[in-house]
Design a protein around this motif. Sequence first.
Motif, PDB file in Angstrom:
ATOM      1  N   HIS A  36      -4.529   2.987  -8.897  1.00  0.00           N
ATOM      2  CA  HIS A  36      -4.760   4.203  -8.112  1.00  0.00           C
ATOM      3  C   HIS A  36      -6.236   4.266  -7.745  1.00  0.00           C
ATOM      4  O   HIS A  36      -7.106   4.228  -8.623  1.00  0.00           O
ATOM      5  N   LEU A  37      -6.511   4.335  -6.455  1.00  0.00           N
ATOM      6  CA  LEU A  37      -7.887   4.386  -5.955  1.00  0.00           C
ATOM      7  C   LEU A  37      -8.075   5.644  -5.114  1.00  0.00           C
ATOM      8  O   LEU A  37      -7.290   5.899  -4.193  1.00  0.00           O
ATOM      9  N   SER A  38      -9.109   6.405  -5.408  1.00  0.00           N
ATOM     10  CA  SER A  38      -9.395   7.612  -4.629  1.00  0.00           C
ATOM     11  C   SER A  38      -9.992   7.230  -3.283  1.00  0.00           C
ATOM     12  O   SER A  38     -10.844   6.341  -3.195  1.00  0.00           O
ATOM     13  N   VAL A  39      -9.552   7.915  -2.243  1.00  0.00           N
ATOM     14  CA  VAL A  39     -10.003   7.644  -0.880  1.00  0.00           C
ATOM     15  C   VAL A  39     -11.209   8.520  -0.536  1.00  0.00           C
ATOM     16  O   VAL A  39     -11.231   9.711  -0.850  1.00  0.00           O
ATOM     17  N   SER A  40     -12.202   7.913   0.098  1.00  0.00           N
ATOM     18  CA  SER A  40     -13.329   8.651   0.663  1.00  0.00           C
ATOM     19  C   SER A  40     -13.175   8.703   2.173  1.00  0.00           C
ATOM     20  O   SER A  40     -13.200   7.667   2.829  1.00  0.00           O
ATOM     21  N   TYR A  41     -12.979   9.903   2.717  1.00  0.00           N
ATOM     22  CA  TYR A  41     -12.874  10.034   4.169  1.00  0.00           C
ATOM     23  C   TYR A  41     -14.219   9.795   4.851  1.00  0.00           C
ATOM     24  O   TYR A  41     -14.273   9.251   5.948  1.00  0.00           O
ATOM     25  N   ASP A  42     -15.303  10.209   4.193  1.00  0.00           N
ATOM     26  CA  ASP A  42     -16.637  10.098   4.786  1.00  0.00           C
ATOM     27  C   ASP A  42     -17.207   8.689   4.685  1.00  0.00           C
ATOM     28  O   ASP A  42     -17.980   8.269   5.550  1.00  0.00           O
ATOM     29  N   ILE A  82      -1.129  -1.005  -4.431  1.00  0.00           N
ATOM     30  CA  ILE A  82      -2.314  -0.156  -4.259  1.00  0.00           C
ATOM     31  C   ILE A  82      -1.871   1.251  -3.886  1.00  0.00           C
ATOM     32  O   ILE A  82      -1.205   1.457  -2.865  1.00  0.00           O
ATOM     33  N   VAL A  83      -2.248   2.227  -4.726  1.00  0.00           N
ATOM     34  CA  VAL A  83      -1.948   3.632  -4.457  1.00  0.00           C
ATOM     35  C   VAL A  83      -3.254   4.311  -4.047  1.00  0.00           C
ATOM     36  O   VAL A  83      -4.204   4.375  -4.827  1.00  0.00           O
ATOM     37  N   LEU A  84      -3.292   4.816  -2.822  1.00  0.00           N
ATOM     38  CA  LEU A  84      -4.486   5.445  -2.274  1.00  0.00           C
ATOM     39  C   LEU A  84      -4.375   6.957  -2.429  1.00  0.00           C
ATOM     40  O   LEU A  84      -3.551   7.603  -1.773  1.00  0.00           O
ATOM     41  N   GLY A  85      -5.194   7.508  -3.318  1.00  0.00           N
ATOM     42  CA  GLY A  85      -5.174   8.945  -3.563  1.00  0.00           C
ATOM     43  C   GLY A  85      -5.890   9.699  -2.458  1.00  0.00           C
ATOM     44  O   GLY A  85      -7.074   9.458  -2.209  1.00  0.00           O
ATOM     45  N   PHE A 114       0.823  -1.207   0.000  1.00  0.00           N
ATOM     46  CA  PHE A 114       0.000   0.000   0.000  1.00  0.00           C
ATOM     47  C   PHE A 114       0.858   1.257   0.000  1.00  0.00           C
ATOM     48  O   PHE A 114       1.923   1.311   0.624  1.00  0.00           O
ATOM     49  N   GLY A 115       0.358   2.279  -0.691  1.00  0.00           N
ATOM     50  CA  GLY A 115       1.003   3.579  -0.688  1.00  0.00           C
ATOM     51  C   GLY A 115      -0.033   4.685  -0.760  1.00  0.00           C
ATOM     52  O   GLY A 115      -1.239   4.434  -0.856  1.00  0.00           O
ATOM     53  N   ILE A 116       0.438   5.927  -0.716  1.00  0.00           N
ATOM     54  CA  ILE A 116      -0.445   7.086  -0.788  1.00  0.00           C
ATOM     55  C   ILE A 116      -0.006   7.979  -1.939  1.00  0.00           C
ATOM     56  O   ILE A 116       1.157   7.953  -2.368  1.00  0.00           O
TER      57      ILE A 116
END
Length: 291
Positions: free
Chosen positions: A240-246, A266-269, A9-11
């Motif tokens: 690359h997967l966009s992160v949902s905080y909510d 996995i790259v977490l945007g 995993f990465g960001i």
Amino acid sequence: MTQATRPRFGIATAPMQVGYLDILRVWLEADKIPEIEHAWLFDHLRPIGGDPDGPIFEGWTLLSAMAAQTQRLRLGLLVTSNRFRPPAMLAKIATTVDIVSGGRLDFGIGAGSRPSHPLARREYEAHGLPYDDFAHSVGSLAEACTVIRRLWTETEPFDFDGRYVHLAGAFGNPKPVQHPHPPTMIGGRSAALLRVVAEHADLWNIPGGDIADVISRSALLDRYCAEIGRDPASITRSIHLSVSYDQPGITRDAIGEAIEAGFGHIVLGLPAPWPAHVAQWVTDELITTLA
């Protein structure tokens, strides 16, 4: 295809509409969290989201700063536009970052912005850069990958007279820390680009969102590898997967689908503005729950 090994995993932190200290805060936090193994910036010269005239940093110089101030994270640009810099110059820049980081660079590169993305397209005219058609951009990417790898590995000067790239007396010194060279990640999804991936990439990245399309593109890459006699498993599949905080459950579901489809990188945007302790939140809410 089911992923057989533990996912990495990465960001990703887009360096636009934010300040330098904002980015540094997130990267320094992530650098202390073993579950986060890699971190990424992008390569744009004008914002592609938010205020079109807002602040944005140049990717490679910012990456060098992050390389100097982190200790553990693998790092790169997701992905470099091959349209922005001549390949021999890009090889020198990447070598410098690999040395500054102590050998932690993952070299991300792609054909350049899509014509269908007008906010990305405008940065070329704004900086006096040519914008050739897609066939040109893919062909020049293939030659750039060849030239860059030779500059990283060859011990004598060489000439290169390609269709798009012409060099005389090219030589790379110093060499990157990593041997034989930093891993090359190529990003994109078109069929023409996937042929370049099959020949040149160690990792392949694709944006998530439509898992059926992701799976079909991965299968097409498998086919292109087979055509040239390359083991498809030798190319790490990255998404690359966009992160949902909510709604973190949505992101967790997307991660699970990607892993099941064989994507082990996995790259977490992370959308900005970044909450306090966002790297720890990502670890607790998204990574360790899937371990």
